[in-house]
Design an enzyme around this catalytic site. Structure first.
Site, mmCIF file in Angstrom:
data_model
loop_
_atom_site.group_PDB
_atom_site.id
_atom_site.type_symbol
_atom_site.label_atom_id
_atom_site.label_comp_id
_atom_site.label_asym_id
_atom_site.label_seq_id
_atom_site.Cartn_x
_atom_site.Cartn_y
_atom_site.Cartn_z
ATOM 1 N N PHE A 150 0.822 -1.209 0.000
ATOM 2 C CA PHE A 150 0.000 0.000 0.000
ATOM 3 C C PHE A 150 0.858 1.263 0.000
ATOM 4 O O PHE A 150 0.460 2.292 -0.545
ATOM 5 C CB PHE A 150 -0.931 -0.017 1.225
ATOM 6 C CG PHE A 150 -2.019 0.999 1.174
ATOM 7 C CD1 PHE A 150 -3.189 0.746 0.477
ATOM 8 C CD2 PHE A 150 -1.888 2.217 1.826
ATOM 9 C CE1 PHE A 150 -4.205 1.690 0.426
ATOM 10 C CE2 PHE A 150 -2.898 3.165 1.785
ATOM 11 C CZ PHE A 150 -4.057 2.895 1.080
ATOM 12 N N GLU A 151 2.046 1.190 0.580
ATOM 13 C CA GLU A 151 2.927 2.353 0.692
ATOM 14 C C GLU A 151 3.813 2.564 -0.537
ATOM 15 O O GLU A 151 4.473 3.597 -0.655
ATOM 16 C CB GLU A 151 3.809 2.219 1.937
ATOM 17 C CG GLU A 151 3.062 2.358 3.251
ATOM 18 C CD GLU A 151 2.256 1.125 3.642
ATOM 19 O OE1 GLU A 151 1.220 1.295 4.311
ATOM 20 O OE2 GLU A 151 2.647 -0.007 3.275
ATOM 21 N N VAL B 198 1.272 -9.633 -2.146
ATOM 22 C CA VAL B 198 0.043 -9.572 -1.359
ATOM 23 C C VAL B 198 -0.635 -10.931 -1.526
ATOM 24 O O VAL B 198 -0.940 -11.341 -2.649
ATOM 25 C CB VAL B 198 -0.891 -8.431 -1.831
ATOM 26 C CG1 VAL B 198 -2.114 -8.333 -0.927
ATOM 27 C CG2 VAL B 198 -0.147 -7.101 -1.873
ATOM 28 N N SER C 262 -8.443 -14.254 4.725
ATOM 29 C CA SER C 262 -9.870 -14.555 4.878
ATOM 30 C C SER C 262 -10.741 -13.305 4.948
ATOM 31 O O SER C 262 -11.945 -13.405 5.145
ATOM 32 C CB SER C 262 -10.080 -15.410 6.130
ATOM 33 O OG SER C 262 -9.581 -14.727 7.264
ATOM 34 N N THR C 263 -10.137 -12.122 4.783
ATOM 35 C CA THR C 263 -10.904 -10.872 4.821
ATOM 36 C C THR C 263 -10.735 -10.133 3.496
ATOM 37 O O THR C 263 -9.857 -10.456 2.701
ATOM 38 C CB THR C 263 -10.414 -9.955 5.964
ATOM 39 O OG1 THR C 263 -9.095 -9.494 5.646
ATOM 40 C CG2 THR C 263 -10.397 -10.692 7.302
ATOM 41 N N HIS D 223 -9.375 -7.406 2.973
ATOM 42 C CA HIS D 223 -8.178 -6.557 3.006
ATOM 43 C C HIS D 223 -7.340 -6.733 1.740
ATOM 44 O O HIS D 223 -6.832 -5.765 1.168
ATOM 45 C CB HIS D 223 -7.364 -6.894 4.258
ATOM 46 C CG HIS D 223 -6.161 -6.041 4.439
ATOM 47 N ND1 HIS D 223 -4.887 -6.497 4.199
ATOM 48 C CD2 HIS D 223 -6.030 -4.747 4.827
ATOM 49 C CE1 HIS D 223 -4.025 -5.522 4.435
ATOM 50 N NE2 HIS D 223 -4.692 -4.455 4.816
#
Length: 155
Positions: free
Chosen positions: A58-59, A82, A86-87, A89
């Protein structure tokens, strides 16, 4: 016959910035190794390569933007991994990192290469970081070299 315009695969005299995410560093370190190997084998000098480490994918766009605006580099290479959990995100990080890198690329006037693995499993990431499926760090670095040389033909 139309004139074909292509980039060569020589990194001699070219300056490269590499932005690497530390998250999942057991993968991103392999990607970095592949990228550095490709650059060096293609004629890049050690002193013409700089590596910036960021916390996660993300950075990457922020530092890529700052590096691009510095005018010190002919191309940037963005590397990371990445891996789906389970989410949701995973979806947010992948989408924003890819949008951010694309935004930097279009505004920078230099190639900004996307080398972030987005995989469903750790095994898939390992395969793409130097085992069965090759090393995507190498592939992206070779793409950066080609794009630098191609872009120079339009100056």
């Amino acid at each position: 016959m139309p004139r074909m315009i292509e980039g060569t695969l020589s990194a001699e005299g070219k300056r490269f910035g590499i932005i690497v995410a530390r998250f999942n560093d057991f993968i991103s370190d392999r990607l970095l190794g592949g990228a550095l190997d490709a650059l060096m084998r293609s004629g890049a000098a050690d002193e013409n390569i700089e590596v910036a480490k960021v916390p996660g994918a993300f950075e990457i766009p922020l530092i890529a933007d700052k590096m691009a605006k510095s005018g010190k580099y002919d191309a940037l290479i963005c590397l990371g991994a990445v891996i789906r959990g389970s989410t949701p995100h995973f979806d947010y990080v992948c989408a924003e990192a890819s949008k951010g890198i694309a935004h930097v690329s279009l505004g920078a006037g230099i190639p900004v290469m996307f080398g972030i693995l987005t995989t469903d499993t750790i095994e898939q990431a390992i395969e793409r970081a130097g085992t069965k499926a090759g090393n995507k760090g190498w592939d992206v670095a070779m793409g950066a070299i080609e794009m630098v040389n191609l872009a120079e033909q339009f100056k």
